[in-house]
Design an enzyme around this catalytic site. Sequence first.
Site, mmCIF file in Angstrom:
data_model
loop_
_atom_site.group_PDB
_atom_site.id
_atom_site.type_symbol
_atom_site.label_atom_id
_atom_site.label_comp_id
_atom_site.label_asym_id
_atom_site.label_seq_id
_atom_site.Cartn_x
_atom_site.Cartn_y
_atom_site.Cartn_z
ATOM 1 N N GLU A 33 0.815 -1.210 0.000
ATOM 2 C CA GLU A 33 0.000 0.000 0.000
ATOM 3 C C GLU A 33 0.858 1.274 0.000
ATOM 4 O O GLU A 33 0.578 2.244 0.699
ATOM 5 C CB GLU A 33 -0.963 0.002 1.197
ATOM 6 C CG GLU A 33 -1.957 -1.145 1.161
ATOM 7 C CD GLU A 33 -2.962 -1.108 2.290
ATOM 8 O OE1 GLU A 33 -4.119 -1.487 2.055
ATOM 9 O OE2 GLU A 33 -2.591 -0.708 3.417
ATOM 10 N N ASP A 70 -8.277 -9.050 3.846
ATOM 11 C CA ASP A 70 -8.030 -7.897 4.712
ATOM 12 C C ASP A 70 -9.130 -7.751 5.756
ATOM 13 O O ASP A 70 -9.998 -6.895 5.632
ATOM 14 C CB ASP A 70 -7.950 -6.633 3.854
ATOM 15 C CG ASP A 70 -7.522 -5.403 4.650
ATOM 16 O OD1 ASP A 70 -7.183 -5.552 5.830
ATOM 17 O OD2 ASP A 70 -7.542 -4.296 4.081
ATOM 18 N N GLU A 107 -12.954 -2.781 11.585
ATOM 19 C CA GLU A 107 -12.815 -1.920 10.415
ATOM 20 C C GLU A 107 -13.863 -2.228 9.350
ATOM 21 O O GLU A 107 -14.397 -1.321 8.723
ATOM 22 C CB GLU A 107 -11.402 -2.089 9.844
ATOM 23 C CG GLU A 107 -11.141 -1.360 8.553
ATOM 24 C CD GLU A 107 -9.768 -1.676 7.987
ATOM 25 O OE1 GLU A 107 -9.508 -1.293 6.834
ATOM 26 O OE2 GLU A 107 -8.950 -2.310 8.695
#
Length: 724
Positions: free
Chosen positions: A312, A386, A414
Amino acid sequence: MQLHLKYRFLILVLMILCFADKAHAENGYDLWLRYTKIENPGNYKTYRELHKNIIFEATSPRLKAAKAELKKGLLGMLDLQPEENGKISKQTLIIGTNQSSKWIAQLSFVNEINQLDDEGFIIRSAKIGGNPVTVLAAKNDIGILYGVFHYLKLMQTNQPLEHLDIKEEPKLQYRVLNHWDNLDGTIERGYAGFTLWDWERLPMYKDQRLTDYARANASVGINGAVLNNVNANAKSLRTEWLVKASGLADAFRPYGIRVYLTARFSAPKEIGGLPTADPADPRVRQWWKDKVKEIYSIIPDFGGFLVKANSEGQPGPQDYGRTHADGANMMAEALEPYGGVVFWRAFVYQNERHIDRVMNGYQEFKPLDGQFARNVFVQPKNGPIDFQPREPFHPLFGAMPKTALAMEVQITQENLGHSMHLVYLGSLFEETLQSDTYENGKGSTVSKVLQNYKKSHGISGIADVPNIGTDMNWTGHLFGQANWHAFGRLAWNPDLTAKELSEEWIRMTFSNKEEIIRPVQKIMLMSQEAAVNYMMPLGLNHIMNYDTHNGPEPWHDDPTWKASDYHKVSKDGIGIDRSSQGTNAVSQYHSPLREEFNSLKTCPENLLLWFHRVSWDYKMRSGKTLWDEMVSHYYQGVQSVEEMEKIWASLDGKIDQERFEHTRTLLKMQENEARWWRDACILFFGKYSGKPIPKSFEKPKHSLEYYQKIPFPYDWDSTLYFKK
């Protein structure tokens, strides 16, 4: 932001004062360490008799912390301040190590005590001079601290204290929280306020909240904290910031918690003045050695580094044509003389449309097995994408026997509704830990794989991304505390069950009354499956909003990221073909799991669309078509949340009003958002399937276009859907 940092602790003080006229514990601040008066009259009387005399010589900071905790617990639960005359009498509690207590040194099982793990402890009923005593003993001071918390837990959960024979040792050595806290006070993917670390006033000023944070962690066996975000700022390694971090290390040290730092790989260039960060360059290697030497001069028990590299956009060794092992070993070399370790994250992927992202981590790290130094952990997430609501376990578990792996899980939700949704993650953790890798045949669970690294490599570990912040109750949602508790307990013993841990947490947090335990436990144990159903059932994943990671956005489409890459919806069907006829991701698993995932007939239906592309008319095991089954799951998810609301409502008057209303309000919010997920996803996927919603289900109240226009983060004032 600096203005906010100056005043946020003042705001916290004012919040505390606002609650001063109420029962302090009932705002959630005390977590599972409430130490309220024992409810059962019989236990109350028995416990008091057993604790009239205590022999506990506390000479070290850690033993003093343990003794203070014991006194706090006995005073709160029994309104008792025991005698301490140093003499054995009937019903004496003796606590200590062979070094701190002459009585422990005389016990018949002293050799057993001395052979304990460094963090282990024994709690045993015995006799000395004909007098019945209870012994809490350990080889080291930290074992005494863990033992005291365990002993208090026995009382909190109404367990008998006679005829005890308990021996506890952690099954994993490194049990670490990975805080994603930024140096400006914010927290990436944090939903419970701002960071606890008051960088402006550190190292001199240490708020009481730091001690309470350490107490909570020690009570469940967590022994490490990474202080800063994996998307690191290199200045955290500057001398002035290391001195600030030493203040946190000082606050945590009595509770056995070592501090770690996320190290930015390019730090030699950014703050070291070097022209390169190439791990093969002698100047770079020396810079890291010098930096580590400085760190240990400031923080003598520093734990080591966590590193996110070449993922990332983060810098890493691949920028110089080197491998992950080259980068990790450079840091490990610097840390090794001091006993430090490196956690090198395996969360790497190529953000390219033509590549199956789930395969990247395995493809990059499997060829490096055996090339990492012995003080390096490779740290994969629990699944290969993820932190999705449901994923198969990461195929690296069971695939790297020559490299120590530490699993990374996430508390902060998240992709599970943030701090607004009640989702008990003990179930998710257990699901992953008890998955069979078949590395060495049947029974080679992820849990066993992690534990075996202690024998093969001398180190074993697990990590978690928490949701801990300045909110009064620490985690935003009261039930987020249960996920913190579950992680710590599973880090100590990965073979515990979500069911037993949920009951333990309920008893310590609410009550030992069955009329409270059973309803709350039912809510907790159904919550994960409910969330999977109303968000991403049958193996769907990564269809949440691109920016906030909350709310549905299966239609997201921009040049860098398309939701369609994760569901491949069309008029012909839905799902990703990862079978041997597709991307062949199934090949990364051992047989017979590989064959089970590869076949439509044997693939678990809760992962069907993860591994297979399936037509809308495909007959599921229920006899329904895939479309009808998917719709059914979405509606079942909402119905489950409605049931959770009804169960919670039945507890009105049985739980303190403040925590009751807090949870009731958030459950209503969760129901609204579950409907949002359900209706938006069904309308979007239905556009491709061309099939109607079965008549037995209520129809969405709005059009697909309505849901697609809801702003992110959504505007509560203009979004009438949420005002029902």
